[in-house]
Motif scaffolding. Sequence first.
Motif, short mmCIF file in Angstrom:
data_model
loop_
_atom_site.label_atom_id
_atom_site.label_comp_id
_atom_site.label_asym_id
_atom_site.label_seq_id
_atom_site.Cartn_x
_atom_site.Cartn_y
_atom_site.Cartn_z
N LYS A 10 0.82 -1.20 0.00
CA LYS A 10 0.00 0.00 0.00
C LYS A 10 0.87 1.26 0.00
CE LYS A 10 -3.73 0.75 0.33
NZ LYS A 10 -4.75 1.08 -0.72
N MET A 11 1.91 1.26 0.81
CA MET A 11 2.80 2.42 0.87
C MET A 11 3.47 2.65 -0.48
SD MET A 11 4.39 1.56 4.61
CE MET A 11 5.61 2.86 4.63
N GLY A 12 3.97 1.58 -1.09
CA GLY A 12 4.65 1.70 -2.38
C GLY A 12 3.72 2.18 -3.47
N ALA A 13 2.49 1.66 -3.50
CA ALA A 13 1.52 2.09 -4.51
C ALA A 13 1.21 3.57 -4.36
CB ALA A 13 0.25 1.24 -4.41
N THR A 14 1.01 4.02 -3.12
CA THR A 14 0.72 5.42 -2.88
C THR A 14 1.88 6.31 -3.31
OG1 THR A 14 -0.74 4.85 -1.03
CG2 THR A 14 0.10 7.11 -1.10
N LEU A 15 3.11 5.89 -2.95
CA LEU A 15 4.28 6.67 -3.32
C LEU A 15 4.45 6.74 -4.83
CD1 LEU A 15 7.45 7.24 -3.77
CD2 LEU A 15 6.51 8.10 -1.64
N ASP A 16 4.17 5.64 -5.52
CA ASP A 16 4.30 5.65 -6.98
C ASP A 16 3.31 6.64 -7.60
OD1 ASP A 16 5.76 4.44 -9.19
OD2 ASP A 16 3.81 3.67 -9.83
N LEU A 17 2.11 6.72 -7.04
CA LEU A 17 1.13 7.66 -7.56
C LEU A 17 1.53 9.10 -7.25
CD1 LEU A 17 -2.05 5.63 -6.61
CD2 LEU A 17 -1.28 6.16 -8.93
N ARG B 289 1.89 -9.53 -6.36
CA ARG B 289 0.51 -9.92 -6.62
C ARG B 289 -0.48 -8.84 -6.21
NH1 ARG B 289 -0.80 -15.86 -4.63
NH2 ARG B 289 -2.79 -15.17 -5.51
N LEU B 290 -0.24 -8.18 -5.09
CA LEU B 290 -1.14 -7.10 -4.68
C LEU B 290 -1.12 -5.95 -5.69
CD1 LEU B 290 -0.43 -7.01 -0.84
CD2 LEU B 290 -2.67 -7.41 -1.89
N TRP B 291 0.01 -5.73 -6.33
CA TRP B 291 0.11 -4.65 -7.32
C TRP B 291 -0.48 -5.01 -8.67
CZ3 TRP B 291 5.87 -2.95 -6.26
CH2 TRP B 291 5.88 -2.09 -5.15
N THR B 292 -0.74 -6.29 -8.90
CA THR B 292 -1.16 -6.70 -10.25
C THR B 292 -2.48 -7.47 -10.28
OG1 THR B 292 0.20 -8.71 -10.06
CG2 THR B 292 1.21 -6.79 -11.12
N GLU B 293 -3.02 -7.87 -9.12
CA GLU B 293 -4.25 -8.65 -9.09
C GLU B 293 -5.34 -7.92 -8.32
OE1 GLU B 293 -3.45 -12.56 -7.57
OE2 GLU B 293 -1.64 -12.81 -8.81
N CYS C 98 -5.62 -4.08 -3.05
CA CYS C 98 -4.64 -3.00 -2.99
C CYS C 98 -5.04 -1.99 -4.06
CB CYS C 98 -3.21 -3.50 -3.21
SG CYS C 98 -1.95 -2.21 -3.06
N GLU C 99 -5.89 -1.08 -3.70
CA GLU C 99 -6.39 -0.07 -4.62
C GLU C 99 -6.15 1.32 -4.04
OE1 GLU C 99 -7.37 -0.73 -7.57
OE2 GLU C 99 -7.56 -2.91 -7.41
N PRO C 100 -5.75 2.26 -4.86
CA PRO C 100 -5.47 2.13 -6.29
C PRO C 100 -4.12 1.44 -6.53
CG PRO C 100 -4.96 4.35 -5.56
CD PRO C 100 -5.59 3.66 -4.39
N LYS C 101 -3.97 0.88 -7.72
CA LYS C 101 -2.72 0.24 -8.10
C LYS C 101 -1.65 1.30 -8.37
CE LYS C 101 -4.59 -3.91 -8.28
NZ LYS C 101 -4.47 -4.75 -7.06
N PRO C 102 -0.38 0.90 -8.38
CA PRO C 102 0.68 1.83 -8.77
C PRO C 102 0.47 2.33 -10.20
CG PRO C 102 1.60 -0.16 -7.78
CD PRO C 102 0.14 -0.43 -8.00
N GLN C 103 1.05 3.47 -10.49
CA GLN C 103 0.96 4.01 -11.84
C GLN C 103 1.77 3.20 -12.83
OE1 GLN C 103 1.12 8.29 -12.24
NE2 GLN C 103 2.33 8.17 -14.10
N GLN C 104 2.94 2.73 -12.42
CA GLN C 104 3.80 1.97 -13.33
C GLN C 104 3.20 0.59 -13.58
OE1 GLN C 104 8.26 2.65 -12.73
NE2 GLN C 104 7.46 3.19 -10.70
#
Length: 304
Positions: free
Chosen positions: A95-102, A147-151, A168-174
Amino acid sequence: MAARRARLRFGLKTAQQFVSYEEIRRVWQEADAQPAFEHAWLFDHFIPLGLEEQSQGPILEGWTLLAALAAQTQRLRLGLMVAGNTYRHPAVLAKMGATLDLISGGRLDFGLGAAWFEREHRAYGLPFYSTGERIRRLGEACEVIKRLWTEPRVTFEGNYYRLHEAPCEPKPQQKPHPPFVIGGSGERLTLRVVARYASIWNYNGSDVGEFRRKQAVLDAHCAAIGRNPQEIERSLQLPVDPARPLAALRSAARTFIEAGATHLILNLRPPYSPDIVARLAAEVVLPLQEEAEAVEERQVEAEE
């Protein structure tokens, strides 16, 4: 020097101990405006590293600082070199990584390692497992996070982590997900995790002969699972010693580039001189990039 035909990428690291947020922000914004640098890094510790008497000194938390810097830069790729897996549950890290990527507009390089600082674990009541278990947990964590980033929903039954219909929503931008940067050099376990998951491997040593040997081990692990080892960038950190001429740093970097390094991190120590970013670009990065380009041109001409 161009054996892998991979473009050299240089970055800076500002380990956030004994230094203010304002000083780090200045260096990052200067690097963001300097095209010679492509990436920038913090570390992931809660207690300063170094002498025992320094352990009570000031240190900023890595993920929250990284989010602030992501919002105040435009171009640099950024990450922690590297996050300690045992400090947070991998679902929380996802979750932290997805948020940071956004926040960063898709600039996160997701650094992760097994964690090693026993005193830090003891101080904060974090379990400090055996080396083997920490690395096996790292492997499971990579699978969980990927898997959380892609499923849409993830159910996972591992030896250490369990998830049931976890979103894990929202997904990372990348897409498909931010690249994994895995640090560590253990030959039997860690480099197997690197071979399976990493886009960048960070070698945490200083001996060029050992660096060559570890690369051969990594290549063999890649071959065992059918992965092209050239898909994994070879990274290392080089300390910037203000007491030594930058020519010495350039020479050390050249030695590792000749051994296969393509992703180099210049590790600063505070206090940061006002011109350090410009000097490193002019005296270290640009000359090495020019040398690499000249070598590759000669190699291409020879092949023609």
